[in-house]
Design an enzyme around this catalytic site. Structure first.
Site, PDB file in Angstrom:
ATOM      1  N   GLU A   1       3.469  -5.963   7.538  1.00 14.84           N
ATOM      2  CA  GLU A   1       2.795  -4.904   8.350  1.00 14.84           C
ATOM      3  C   GLU A   1       3.286  -4.465   9.640  1.00 14.84           C
ATOM      4  OE1 GLU A   1       2.007  -7.144   5.437  1.00 14.84           O
ATOM      5  OE2 GLU A   1       0.094  -5.578   4.042  1.00 14.84           O
TER       6      GLU A   1
ATOM      7  N   GLY B   1       0.854  -5.471   0.264  1.00 13.43           N
ATOM      8  CA  GLY B   1      -1.195  -4.813  -0.651  1.00 13.43           C
ATOM      9  C   GLY B   1      -0.529  -5.413  -1.619  1.00 13.43           C
TER      10      GLY B   1
ATOM     11  N   GLU C   1      -1.342  -9.142  -1.160  1.00 10.42           N
ATOM     12  CA  GLU C   1      -3.223  -9.359  -1.372  1.00 10.42           C
ATOM     13  C   GLU C   1      -3.029  -9.575  -2.713  1.00 10.42           C
ATOM     14  OE1 GLU C   1      -2.533  -5.965   1.900  1.00 10.42           O
ATOM     15  OE2 GLU C   1      -4.280  -7.532   3.406  1.00 10.42           O
TER      16      GLU C   1
ATOM     17  N   ALA D   1       1.073  -1.219   0.020  1.00 14.03           N
ATOM     18  CA  ALA D   1       0.315  -0.026   0.171  1.00 14.03           C
ATOM     19  C   ALA D   1       0.470   1.385  -0.333  1.00 14.03           C
ATOM     20  CB  ALA D   1      -0.981  -0.250   1.544  1.00 14.03           C
TER      21      ALA D   1
END
Ligand code: 3H9
Length: 703
Positions: free
Chosen positions: A125, A102, A105, A63
């Site tokens: 994370e 991310g 993900e 992210a």
């Protein structure tokens, strides 16, 4: 705005390409681009499969971290990932470089994953104080065994492509070019008539053993990640994956993520993420200054420090000439280096042939003349100004023009050292921390006449040898050791006021320091600081209690672990620290002799005294321009002094307390303790009274 997602259709296979330099972080523009693209592809009947790939050095590295500060804009992660996962035709992720956070993900929302052999999959994370928040906690345990998923998320350690294949995270690994390989894979799927394989529709792998596993992990995290929120939240989210259906689990993940993102822990860790990158940008130094080439490093001194520095260099494939005064020293130094590598080989983290390659890069010599070929020479001898000056005069005579002369001093005046050479512009401080091959920090000390390109070269070297380089200016102890002084002073004073060494250390450790300061002294050698204080006695406070406990231990030869006793005893095979009643009695006697009131400071008082004293010194360093930024101090302390990352470093921590609280705390100590030590730094006072913070001050300075 530049589009970061595009697509092209090759004979029925749509290749969706993400292009968002430098690391393809998944920002709002990318999410919007992915949304638009996957909606557009839905209507195209000739598309039989989709490949999702990235250009540049890596797949999506996660992210966009900056977005957590401003709030995540539409379209959100779930919406976009759901669109990908809902595709009616198979979607294949084509992964190269590092798929992180991310990035992993997204691959889990794709139906299949093909990886380049050099690719790595990681979920870091927790190191940002958050949990995978784009479905990772729900999808990963459906893609790989629960235990593997938990390990990946709790340790943050990336899985190499081969291991990812074994774990079932990827379907194929290629040594060749990733996009053609993924297209080939997609074509085979189409030929086989294989449709989408949606991760969310899979069962959690290993759900039957989940109860025991999650309980064990919870206990482990409570112990190893003290004071942290995110690790336990992560286990809660994974528990939801086991016990709830996918959508409900996703809701649990979202609500936990929202709480964590704005918590102090996550703000502190984001602060460090930026701060660690900011340290490379030096105010006032033009961005286009080229570093000098460093093809060979010379090191003077093959002791613990010199040997460790040599290892850092050869680990990065930089050849080293290692010089010492005697054959015996050199042999001992080389043997220690070999022993250190041998340990890595035994642990399996290094191959025997790699060890030999690295050792072969070290050329030992007794002759200073051998340093003539070095582009950078680092002196790592005993901390003594006269000796260092002698060595620098010799180096000046042998080093080639333009060679950089670095000193590993931790306290001495580098201007004085530079002055003995005819090239003070080439002299710089390179303060490594012991053990140098392990510790992350490198304090780069720019002396009064150090040339800008020498600073740039040192920063570049830090990056090459995988260290965090922080630039400081010259003063006693630079950033790190100077701030340790008042911190240690208070710890030592507390034991004279009736707290035991164990109480002092445990207060600091409970708060989050990796090790209490008195135990640190025992580990490093109590004599080290004591000898420096003897040398600087004329500059120190005329206070008989000042660092008196350390002095008393040294007078008795109880200089720490190497003597088997110091603040603690180190008996038995384990050599664990145990309280020493003799030391406690010695301190009580001395307190009586010095007439020191027995306040028996409690944990809170110990923590506040040590930390406020440290923060106040940090404010002085900022005013004096020794540290360039408050955030640099935070990097020094978290990378080099065991300061808990989740508190962001001393200056960030002060901001989270509120500078007014720190300032008033110092004024309160001024009334109850020795006022000579409790004078608020003018900068701290100014910021506290105007309701400002170190972060705000820093932003104004760099405007
Ligand atoms: C996450 O994914 C949460 C999810 O679960 C979803 C939640 C809803 N964002 O490090 P470098 C910048 S959390 C923004 O010097 P390298 C960096 O600041 C995220 N910016 O390169 C720097 O900028 P500048 C999980 C980022 O080659 C520039 O890129 N992901 C991001 O030494 C170059 O970076 C991570 O934690 C980012 N995610 O190393 C990965 N990443 O030039 C974090 C980098 O202005 N990133 N930038 O100073 C890394 O670990 C390293 O950057 C990487 C490359 C290994 C990728």
């Amino acid at each position: 705005m530049r589009e970061s997602v595009s697509y092209a259709i090759h004979d029925g296979i749509a290749v969706v390409t993400i292009d968002s330099p430098p690391v393809n972080a998944m920002d709002q523009t990318m999410r919007a681009g992915l949304k638009k693209t996957f909606i557009a592809l839905r209507g195209q009947s000739e598309v039989k499969a989709i490949v999702l790939a990235c250009v540049g050095k890596t797949f999506v590295a996660g992210a966009d971290i900056k977005e957590f500060d401003t709030g995540i804009a539409e379209p959100g992660y779930h919406e976009v990932l759901r669109l990908i996962e809902d595709s009616a035709v198979p979607v294949v992720a084509a992964v190269h470089g590092t798929a992180l956070g991310g990035g992993v993900e997204i691959t889990l929302a794709c139906h299949y994953r093909v990886a380049h052999a050099g690719a790595r999959f990681g979920l870091p994370e927790l190191s940002l104080g958050i949990i995978p928040g784009a479905g990772g906690t729900q999808r990963l345990p459906r893609a790989v065994a629960l235990e593997v998923a938990l390990d990946m998320m709790l340790t943050g350690k990336p899985l190499a492509a081969g291991k990812a294949l074994e774990a079932g995270l990827v379907d194929a690994v290629t040594e060749g070019e990733i996009v053609p390989a993924a297209i080939g894979f997609a074509r085979e799927l189409v030929q086989k008539g294989a449709g989408p394989r949606r991760t969310r529709e899979q069962a959690v792998k290993g759900a039957a053993q989940a109860g025991e596993l999650l309980t064990a992990k919870r206990a482990q995290m409570a112990k190893t990640m003290r004071n942290r929120l995110a690790p336990l939240a992560l286990i809660d989210a994974v528990q939801a994956a086991v016990t709830l259906d996918f959508d409900q689990g996703l809701q649990v993940e979202s609500s936990l993520s929202a709480q964590l993102e704005q918590a102090t822990e996550a703000r502190a860790l984001r602060h460090l993420f930026y701060a660690e990158r900011e340290v490379r940008k030096i105010p006032g130094l033009a961005r286009d200054i080229a570093p000098r080439a460093v093809a060979r490093v010379g090191i003077v001194g093959s002791g613990t420090m010199g040997g460790g520095i040599a290892m850092c260099c050869v680990n990065a494939a930089i050849p080293v000439t290692l010089v010492d005064a005697t054959q015996q020293n050199l042999e001992r130094g080389l043997a220690t280096i070999r022993k250190n590598y041998q340990r890595s080989v035994e642990r399996g983290s290094l191959k025997a042939e790699q060890m030999e390659q690295r050792l072969a890069l070290i050329t030992p010599s007794l002759d200073f003349g051998a340093l003539a070929q070095a582009d950078l020479i680092i002196e790592a001898v005993f901390e003594n100004l006269t000796l260092k000056k002698e060595i620098f005069a010799k180096l000046d005579a042998v080093a080639k023009p333009g060679a950089i002369l670095g000193t590993n001093t931790s306290t001495l005046d580098i201007d004085e050292i530079a002055a003995v050479t005819r090239r003070p512009q080439d002299v710089i401080g390179l303060h490594f921390f012991s053990p140098a091959n392990v510790m992350q920090l490198l304090e780069i000390v720019q002396a009064g006449r150090t040339a800008p390109d020498v600073v740039v070269t040192a920063l570049e070297l830090a990056k090459r040898i995988k260290k965090t380089g922080v630039v400081a200016k010259v003063c006693y102890g630079f950033i790190g050791n100077r701030m340790m002084d008042p911190y240690g002073r208070e710890a030592e004073r507390c034991v004279l006021e009736g707290a035991t060494p164990a109480e002092v250390d445990s207060a600091l450790e409970q708060w989050g320091m990796a090790m209490g300061i008195l135990a640190v002294y025992d580990m490093a050698g109590v004599d080290i600081g004591h000898l420096t204080r003897l040398e600087r006695a004329h500059l120190l406070p005329k206070d008989p209690s000042f660092y008196r406990p350390s002095a008393m231990l040294c007078e008795r030869g109880w200089i720490g672990q190497k003597a088997g006793r110091g603040y603690y005893r180190y008996d038995g095979a384990e050599r664990n620290r145990t309280p020493d009643p003799e030391v406690i009695a010695m301190l009580a006697d001395e307190a009586r002799r010095l007439d020191i009131p027995q306040r028996h400071p409690d944990a809170t008082e110990i923590q506040q005294r040590c930390l406020y004293a440290m923060i106040n010194e940090g404010a002085l360093l900022l005013e004096e321009g020794i540290a360039l930024r408050a955030s640099d101090i935070d990097v020094v302390y978290t990378a080099g002094y065991g300061f808990p990352r989740y508190r962001g470093g001393p200056m960030f921590y002060a901001d989270t307390l509120g500078l007014k609280t720190v300032y008033e705390g110092i004024l309160a100590f001024q009334k109850t303790l020795d006022p000579q030590y409790w004078q608020p730094a003018p900068l701290l006072k100014k910021l506290a009274l105007s309701g400002s913070s170190f972060a705000q001050w820093q932003a104004e300075q760099t405007k």
